[in-house]
Design a protein around this motif. Sequence first.
Motif, PDB file in Angstrom:
ATOM      1  N   PRO A   1      13.028   2.483 -45.580  1.00 15.43           N
ATOM      2  CA  PRO A   1      12.696   2.451 -46.998  1.00 15.43           C
ATOM      3  C   PRO A   1      12.709   1.018 -47.518  1.00 15.43           C
ATOM      4  CG  PRO A   1      14.640   3.780 -46.497  1.00 15.43           C
ATOM      5  CD  PRO A   1      14.417   2.830 -45.380  1.00 15.43           C
TER       6      PRO A   1
ATOM      7  N   VAL B   1      23.096  -2.225 -30.733  1.00  8.86           N
ATOM      8  CA  VAL B   1      22.678  -1.000 -30.049  1.00  8.86           C
ATOM      9  C   VAL B   1      21.494  -1.383 -29.165  1.00  8.86           C
ATOM     10  CG1 VAL B   1      21.616   1.262 -30.386  1.00  8.86           C
ATOM     11  CG2 VAL B   1      23.533   0.539 -31.843  1.00  8.86           C
TER      12      VAL B   1
ATOM     13  N   ARG C   1      19.221  -7.550 -56.600  1.00  7.14           N
ATOM     14  CA  ARG C   1      18.007  -6.771 -56.373  1.00  7.14           C
ATOM     15  C   ARG C   1      17.643  -6.108 -57.697  1.00  7.14           C
ATOM     16  NH1 ARG C   1      17.737  -9.296 -52.446  1.00  7.14           N
ATOM     17  NH2 ARG C   1      17.354  -8.671 -50.294  1.00  7.14           N
ATOM     18  N   LEU C   2      16.376  -6.197 -58.023  1.00  8.26           N
ATOM     19  CA  LEU C   2      15.889  -5.651 -59.283  1.00  8.26           C
ATOM     20  C   LEU C   2      15.876  -4.127 -59.226  1.00  8.26           C
ATOM     21  CD1 LEU C   2      12.869  -7.417 -60.895  1.00  8.26           C
ATOM     22  CD2 LEU C   2      13.288  -5.006 -61.252  1.00  8.26           C
TER      23      LEU C   2
ATOM     24  N   HIS D   1      25.517  -9.044 -44.458  1.00 13.50           N
ATOM     25  CA  HIS D   1      25.201 -10.315 -43.801  1.00 13.50           C
ATOM     26  C   HIS D   1      23.853 -10.819 -44.328  1.00 13.50           C
ATOM     27  CE1 HIS D   1      22.150  -8.292 -41.390  1.00 13.50           C
ATOM     28  NE2 HIS D   1      23.014  -7.319 -41.188  1.00 13.50           N
TER      29      HIS D   1
ATOM     30  N   CYS E   1      14.323 -13.984 -46.128  1.00 13.54           N
ATOM     31  CA  CYS E   1      14.736 -12.585 -46.031  1.00 13.54           C
ATOM     32  C   CYS E   1      13.555 -11.819 -45.427  1.00 13.54           C
ATOM     33  CB  CYS E   1      15.036 -12.117 -47.458  1.00 13.54           C
ATOM     34  SG  CYS E   1      15.919 -10.583 -47.629  1.00 13.54           S
ATOM     35  N   LEU E   2      13.716 -10.546 -45.118  1.00 13.34           N
ATOM     36  CA  LEU E   2      12.668  -9.808 -44.399  1.00 13.34           C
ATOM     37  C   LEU E   2      12.197  -8.560 -45.143  1.00 13.34           C
ATOM     38  CD1 LEU E   2      14.434 -10.009 -40.960  1.00 13.34           C
ATOM     39  CD2 LEU E   2      12.231 -11.049 -41.494  1.00 13.34           C
TER      40      LEU E   2
ATOM     41  N   SER F   1      17.463  -7.579 -44.652  1.00 12.15           N
ATOM     42  CA  SER F   1      16.666  -7.446 -45.874  1.00 12.15           C
ATOM     43  C   SER F   1      17.525  -7.310 -47.128  1.00 12.15           C
ATOM     44  CB  SER F   1      15.785  -6.188 -45.771  1.00 12.15           C
ATOM     45  OG  SER F   1      14.981  -6.241 -44.625  1.00 12.15           O
ATOM     46  N   SER F   2      18.855  -7.435 -47.002  1.00  9.19           N
ATOM     47  CA  SER F   2      19.724  -7.028 -48.114  1.00  9.19           C
ATOM     48  C   SER F   2      20.658  -8.129 -48.591  1.00  9.19           C
ATOM     49  CB  SER F   2      20.529  -5.794 -47.698  1.00  9.19           C
ATOM     50  OG  SER F   2      19.685  -4.746 -47.312  1.00  9.19           O
TER      51      SER F   2
ATOM     52  N   ASP G   1      26.599  -1.674 -36.364  1.00 12.41           N
ATOM     53  CA  ASP G   1      25.673  -2.759 -36.726  1.00 12.41           C
ATOM     54  C   ASP G   1      25.821  -3.909 -35.741  1.00 12.41           C
ATOM     55  OD1 ASP G   1      23.939  -3.316 -39.487  1.00 12.41           O
ATOM     56  OD2 ASP G   1      24.388  -5.115 -38.310  1.00 12.41           O
ATOM     57  N   GLN G   2      24.704  -4.598 -35.506  1.00 15.65           N
ATOM     58  CA  GLN G   2      24.705  -5.748 -34.587  1.00 15.65           C
ATOM     59  C   GLN G   2      25.429  -6.950 -35.187  1.00 15.65           C
ATOM     60  OE1 GLN G   2      20.656  -6.972 -33.902  1.00 15.65           O
ATOM     61  NE2 GLN G   2      20.099  -6.798 -36.051  1.00 15.65           N
TER      62      GLN G   2
ATOM     63  N   GLY H   1      12.885  -1.204 -51.786  1.00 12.19           N
ATOM     64  CA  GLY H   1      13.767  -0.097 -51.433  1.00 12.19           C
ATOM     65  C   GLY H   1      15.159  -0.119 -52.028  1.00 12.19           C
ATOM     66  N   PHE H   2      15.674  -1.301 -52.388  1.00 10.42           N
ATOM     67  CA  PHE H   2      17.098  -1.336 -52.700  1.00 10.42           C
ATOM     68  C   PHE H   2      17.463  -0.441 -53.887  1.00 10.42           C
ATOM     69  CE2 PHE H   2      21.375  -2.384 -53.175  1.00 10.42           C
ATOM     70  CZ  PHE H   2      21.785  -2.857 -51.946  1.00 10.42           C
ATOM     71  N   LYS H   3      16.614  -0.441 -54.888  1.00 10.23           N
ATOM     72  CA  LYS H   3      16.940   0.326 -56.105  1.00 10.23           C
ATOM     73  C   LYS H   3      17.085   1.816 -55.834  1.00 10.23           C
ATOM     74  CE  LYS H   3      12.987  -1.020 -57.895  1.00 10.23           C
ATOM     75  NZ  LYS H   3      12.440  -1.468 -56.573  1.00 10.23           N
TER      76      LYS H   3
ATOM     77  N   ALA I   1      21.443  -1.817 -46.392  1.00 11.62           N
ATOM     78  CA  ALA I   1      21.359  -1.043 -47.646  1.00 11.62           C
ATOM     79  C   ALA I   1      21.366   0.456 -47.368  1.00 11.62           C
ATOM     80  CB  ALA I   1      20.083  -1.433 -48.386  1.00 11.62           C
ATOM     81  N   MET I   2      20.511   0.893 -46.456  1.00 11.14           N
ATOM     82  CA  MET I   2      20.321   2.336 -46.253  1.00 11.14           C
ATOM     83  C   MET I   2      21.425   2.928 -45.384  1.00 11.14           C
ATOM     84  SD  MET I   2      17.670   2.465 -48.072  1.00 11.14           S
ATOM     85  CE  MET I   2      16.744   1.081 -48.756  1.00 11.14           C
TER      86      MET I   2
HETATM   87  C1  LIG Z   1      13.493 -11.063 -50.502  1.00 17.44           C
HETATM   88  C2  LIG Z   1      13.621  -9.606 -50.795  1.00 17.44           C
HETATM   89  C3  LIG Z   1      13.647  -9.181 -52.116  1.00 17.44           C
HETATM   90  C4  LIG Z   1      13.738  -7.833 -52.414  1.00 17.44           C
HETATM   91  N1  LIG Z   1      13.822  -7.464 -53.715  1.00 17.44           N
HETATM   92  C5  LIG Z   1      13.991  -6.160 -54.030  1.00 17.44           C
HETATM   93  C6  LIG Z   1      14.232  -5.788 -55.367  1.00 17.44           C
HETATM   94  O1  LIG Z   1      14.286  -6.643 -56.256  1.00 17.44           O
HETATM   95  N2  LIG Z   1      14.393  -4.478 -55.641  1.00 17.44           N
HETATM   96  C7  LIG Z   1      14.374  -3.527 -54.659  1.00 17.44           C
HETATM   97  O2  LIG Z   1      14.526  -2.348 -54.979  1.00 17.44           O
HETATM   98  N3  LIG Z   1      14.186  -3.863 -53.366  1.00 17.44           N
HETATM   99  C8  LIG Z   1      14.002  -5.156 -53.031  1.00 17.44           C
HETATM  100  N4  LIG Z   1      13.853  -5.533 -51.737  1.00 17.44           N
HETATM  101  C9  LIG Z   1      13.819  -4.497 -50.687  1.00 17.44           C
HETATM  102  C10 LIG Z   1      15.223  -4.061 -50.277  1.00 17.44           C
HETATM  103  O3  LIG Z   1      16.089  -5.134 -50.245  1.00 17.44           O
HETATM  104  C11 LIG Z   1      15.092  -3.350 -48.936  1.00 17.44           C
HETATM  105  O4  LIG Z   1      14.337  -2.173 -49.155  1.00 17.44           O
HETATM  106  C12 LIG Z   1      16.418  -2.967 -48.324  1.00 17.44           C
HETATM  107  O5  LIG Z   1      17.302  -4.040 -48.329  1.00 17.44           O
HETATM  108  C13 LIG Z   1      16.170  -2.460 -46.905  1.00 17.44           C
HETATM  109  O6  LIG Z   1      17.407  -2.026 -46.380  1.00 17.44           O
HETATM  110  P1  LIG Z   1      17.537  -1.557 -44.868  1.00 17.44           P
HETATM  111  O7  LIG Z   1      18.827  -0.863 -44.776  1.00 17.44           O
HETATM  112  O8  LIG Z   1      16.300  -0.842 -44.453  1.00 17.44           O
HETATM  113  O9  LIG Z   1      17.544  -2.921 -44.023  1.00 17.44           O
HETATM  114  P2  LIG Z   1      18.781  -3.926 -43.781  1.00 17.44           P
HETATM  115  O10 LIG Z   1      19.643  -3.997 -44.983  1.00 17.44           O
HETATM  116  O11 LIG Z   1      18.238  -5.170 -43.226  1.00 17.44           O
HETATM  117  O12 LIG Z   1      19.653  -3.182 -42.680  1.00 17.44           O
HETATM  118  C14 LIG Z   1      19.242  -3.008 -41.341  1.00 17.44           C
HETATM  119  C15 LIG Z   1      20.498  -3.166 -40.499  1.00 17.44           C
HETATM  120  O13 LIG Z   1      20.231  -2.722 -39.169  1.00 17.44           O
HETATM  121  C16 LIG Z   1      20.971  -3.549 -38.308  1.00 17.44           C
HETATM  122  N5  LIG Z   1      20.414  -3.467 -36.955  1.00 17.44           N
HETATM  123  C17 LIG Z   1      19.144  -3.738 -36.600  1.00 17.44           C
HETATM  124  N6  LIG Z   1      18.995  -3.605 -35.252  1.00 17.44           N
HETATM  125  C18 LIG Z   1      20.206  -3.248 -34.770  1.00 17.44           C
HETATM  126  C19 LIG Z   1      20.714  -2.984 -33.470  1.00 17.44           C
HETATM  127  N7  LIG Z   1      19.941  -3.081 -32.371  1.00 17.44           N
HETATM  128  N8  LIG Z   1      22.005  -2.638 -33.335  1.00 17.44           N
HETATM  129  C20 LIG Z   1      22.809  -2.532 -34.406  1.00 17.44           C
HETATM  130  N9  LIG Z   1      22.377  -2.810 -35.687  1.00 17.44           N
HETATM  131  C21 LIG Z   1      21.117  -3.145 -35.857  1.00 17.44           C
HETATM  132  C22 LIG Z   1      20.817  -4.935 -38.930  1.00 17.44           C
HETATM  133  O14 LIG Z   1      21.778  -5.853 -38.461  1.00 17.44           O
HETATM  134  C23 LIG Z   1      20.946  -4.614 -40.406  1.00 17.44           C
HETATM  135  O15 LIG Z   1      22.298  -4.735 -40.845  1.00 17.44           O
HETATM  136  C24 LIG Z   1      13.767  -6.871 -51.383  1.00 17.44           C
HETATM  137  C25 LIG Z   1      13.761  -7.302 -50.048  1.00 17.44           C
HETATM  138  C26 LIG Z   1      13.686  -8.650 -49.756  1.00 17.44           C
HETATM  139  C27 LIG Z   1      13.680  -9.088 -48.325  1.00 17.44           C
END
Ligand SMILES: Cc1cc2nc3c(=O)[nH]c(=O)nc-3n(C[C@H](O)[C@H](O)[C@H](O)COP(=O)(O)OP(=O)(O)OC[C@H]3O[C@@H](n4cnc5c(N)ncnc54)[C@H](O)[C@@H]3O)c2cc1C
Length: 387
Positions: free
Chosen positions: A351, A182, A51-52, A41, A325-326, A45-46, A35-36, A356-358, A15-16
């Motif tokens: 985040p 990475v 996502r609400l 995928h 999910c995480l 967490s995404s 990305d790994q 965080g997604f919103k 997401a971020m």
């Molecule tokens: C079940 C669930 C429900 C949710 N519901 C909501 C909602 O309704 N509304 C809302 O606002 N938020 C919601 N959230 C939160 C929101 O989805 C997260 O805040 C957001 O998806 C986090 O994004 P991220 O980019 O931090 O993590 P991710 O999207 O997981 O991205 C991290 C990325 O880093 C990559 N990575 C990690 N290590 C390595 C490495 N060594 N080398 C290369 N790449 C790597 C991973 O493969 C991954 O693609 C929810 C989360 C979950 C789990």
Amino acid sequence: MPSDRWDVIVVGLGAMGSAALYQLSKRGVRVLGIDQFSPPHDRGSSHGDTRLTRLGVGEGAHYVPLAMRSHEIWRELEAASGEEILSETGGFFFSGEEQVSPVHGASDFITATIAAAEQFGIEHEVLDVEAMRSRFPQFKYYGKEVGYYEPRAGFVCPERAIDVQLRLAESQGATVWRNTPVTAVEPEDGSVRVVTDRGAQTATRVVLTAGAWISRFLEPQYSDRFAVYRQMLFWFDVDGSIDDFMPGRFPVYIRTDRTKDDVLYGFPAVDGPNGGIKIASEQYLAQCDPDRMDRDVSDEEVAQMHALASRFLRIGQCCQRATSCLFTVTPDGEFVIDFHPRHSELILASPCSGHGFKHSAAIGEMLAELAIDGETRFERGPFVFTQ
Ligand SMILES: Cc1cc2nc3c(=O)[nH]c(=O)nc-3n(C[C@H](O)[C@H](O)[C@H](O)COP(=O)(O)OP(=O)(O)OC[C@H]3O[C@@H](n4cnc5c(N)ncnc54)[C@H](O)[C@@H]3O)c2cc1C
């Protein structure tokens, strides 16, 4: 400039990271995203279709400008891609019998949501139990609930948002390396080295958006700032006619309760009459390792969810599908968006904390500003990496 030297490298394209890559490429800098896996995928967490999103953000008024700006950016992405990313179905948020129920660190979520909406002039209604019963009879009420309805709340399609931002980023000149883990992020004097099996790359700044894996890149003294919890998502049949749960008749919702593990939230029947409705709660009981967690949802977990949800909602017995999910959670439920305490070339972004997604589209903009200018127009005080 040598081919392994970049202005910015983004590590993690969920997401971020995808939002940051899109914004960085829009500003014309030389940027590599890694990305790994192959995002979008289902390992982080995404995923999970929806996502609400809501503008009156009860987790704190400092989040409201991020949610508002994200809605604007998603509309921009929709216009550029022709894909539908944001659906404003209306959102209904209501407390259980006891008003004080924590959600993502906010101790009195509904009251704080109403206050945020009033402060920012967000269209909303405060509903008493009679109004809730007549407007949303799909829920079960017990007499002491307090409700909030926001017409512009709704849902975002997370996989589509990530996919569109990555595609647009590439069309704007970004380089994307998929399926490339990475193995190290090493700040050096004035730059950062990023090590992969495709070789080491160097950037003036690195944005670390590794989600549940972020601690792997941090010194041991920082790792307890990020706790990872396995979450579950369920798609249940409804009890009665699905027509009452279709978008337009049924909103996105959050129902708070006595403890944070009893929160229930969900979505309308976005997959049509036969796809069920997605519901979820939040689990903070046991931490997990993102590489070793059990991805399957057990029959016992389905039964537990049915028992919780059927207290508040007319759902049927059949769970059509479920996935895990995480969450990556900080001790106070706030995001971390900050420069590394000792290396200003490295920007950390965690985040999540379950909400965080919103905000992700605007956080991408914030990260691009920090990476290029060293500062951002968005308020960042609550997101500093305090130890
Ligand atoms: C079940 C669930 C429900 C949710 N519901 C909501 C909602 O309704 N509304 C809302 O606002 N938020 C919601 N959230 C939160 C929101 O989805 C997260 O805040 C957001 O998806 C986090 O994004 P991220 O980019 O931090 O993590 P991710 O999207 O997981 O991205 C991290 C990325 O880093 C990559 N990575 C990690 N290590 C390595 C490495 N060594 N080398 C290369 N790449 C790597 C991973 O493969 C991954 O693609 C929810 C989360 C979950 C789990």
